[in-house]
Enzyme design. Sequence first.
Site, mmCIF file in Angstrom:
data_model
loop_
_atom_site.group_PDB
_atom_site.id
_atom_site.type_symbol
_atom_site.label_atom_id
_atom_site.label_comp_id
_atom_site.label_asym_id
_atom_site.label_seq_id
_atom_site.Cartn_x
_atom_site.Cartn_y
_atom_site.Cartn_z
ATOM 1 N N LYS A 155 -107.204 -8.945 7.157
ATOM 2 C CA LYS A 155 -105.848 -8.452 7.427
ATOM 3 C C LYS A 155 -105.452 -8.931 8.808
ATOM 4 O O LYS A 155 -106.107 -8.614 9.796
ATOM 5 C CB LYS A 155 -105.811 -6.930 7.352
ATOM 6 C CG LYS A 155 -104.458 -6.354 7.750
ATOM 7 C CD LYS A 155 -104.394 -4.864 7.516
ATOM 8 C CE LYS A 155 -103.061 -4.304 7.991
ATOM 9 N NZ LYS A 155 -102.992 -2.850 7.782
ATOM 10 N N LYS A 197 -104.091 -10.446 3.479
ATOM 11 C CA LYS A 197 -102.763 -9.945 3.831
ATOM 12 C C LYS A 197 -102.302 -10.500 5.162
ATOM 13 O O LYS A 197 -103.117 -10.511 6.094
ATOM 14 C CB LYS A 197 -102.877 -8.424 3.903
ATOM 15 C CG LYS A 197 -101.683 -7.679 4.341
ATOM 16 C CD LYS A 197 -102.022 -6.232 4.337
ATOM 17 C CE LYS A 197 -100.798 -5.478 4.754
ATOM 18 N NZ LYS A 197 -101.121 -4.121 5.103
ATOM 19 N N LYS A 237 -101.680 -4.104 17.450
ATOM 20 C CA LYS A 237 -102.887 -3.910 16.626
ATOM 21 C C LYS A 237 -103.854 -5.093 16.737
ATOM 22 O O LYS A 237 -104.725 -5.284 15.902
ATOM 23 C CB LYS A 237 -102.469 -3.654 15.177
ATOM 24 C CG LYS A 237 -101.617 -2.387 15.014
ATOM 25 C CD LYS A 237 -101.459 -1.963 13.559
ATOM 26 C CE LYS A 237 -100.739 -0.606 13.452
ATOM 27 N NZ LYS A 237 -100.661 -0.114 12.052
#
Length: 323
Positions: free
Chosen positions: A194, A247, A216
């Site tokens: 991710k 993703k 993040k």
Amino acid sequence: MINRPRRNRLTPRIRALVGETTIQPKNLVWPTFVQEGKSQRTPIVSMPGISRLSIDQLVADSKKAFDLGVAAVALFPAIDDSLKNPEGKESVNPDGLLQRAVKELKKEVPELVVITDVALDPYSSDGHDGLVQNGQILNDETLPLLAAMAVAQAKAGVDVVAPSDMMDGRIEAIRWALDEAGFENVLICSYCAKYASAFYGPFRDALESTPKEGDKKTYQMDPANTREAIREIHLDEEEGADWLLIKPGLPYLDVIRLTREHSELPIAAYHVSGEYAMLKAAAEKGWLDYESCLMESLLSMRRAGADMIFTYGAIEAASLLQQ
Ligand code: PBG
């Protein structure tokens, strides 16, 4: 001329015979946002056509998705700000919004596969996927919270838990906790690679879950990297993941392909909120044909190696496929 590749493109039936990749409703997962209330549908401005749904509306739309052959729903709860705290305690409430949504769905549409997200962000007053202390995201201290969240979801009857938090070691922690609680048949779909992507913007609007501070990038992957995706694949396999999720989707087709080459596990691709928003926005301006571009995007992810695709366009795509 001996070689005329165009002969294989002559008619729709010839093209169908030689077509290498297919997409069917059974390959699709419909991600959707749940909120409190009754008969509530709150449109998400940056995701035209998508609303946050109260549980009764979620059940109604999920029945529609199921009747069209969509395989699964992936649920994301919009939690009231008053219930958010640094530890995301609401995530383990047996009567919490997500747990109630799972119970209702498993009661009303039992065959539809229900997937839940495991990460702190919808419940966290910091808006991060892990615990925050002095601006740092604590890895090991977050693991028991994620494991407890997964067990709470399993108790509500979920089929698949999907950790999207990107803490190290969480697949193993969740697998142990589920087994210990007697849920050895609950699957784990690991958000394996991710990336720290700006394409998640509309999703964070939908859940009002934008981080209060920082970004993040210390836990989600650097968009520059693929070797570390291979490392994540191997770790998640060893830790007991059942599915590997990549993703975002379209900007990371190479990573989907790489995962196909390095693992035998089923692969999911996530056609994320920003990818959906781009198509809708261009279509609203009359610059793109939404339906064709949606189907081409989904087919591209299948071609790259994805078995299943999470897409906000799942219901639209499934009805197009039925025509
Ligand atoms: C958070 C989570 C995010 C998405 C799924 N789970 C956002 C984020 O990491 O900030 C994004 C999905 C999308 O953009 O459609 N755990």
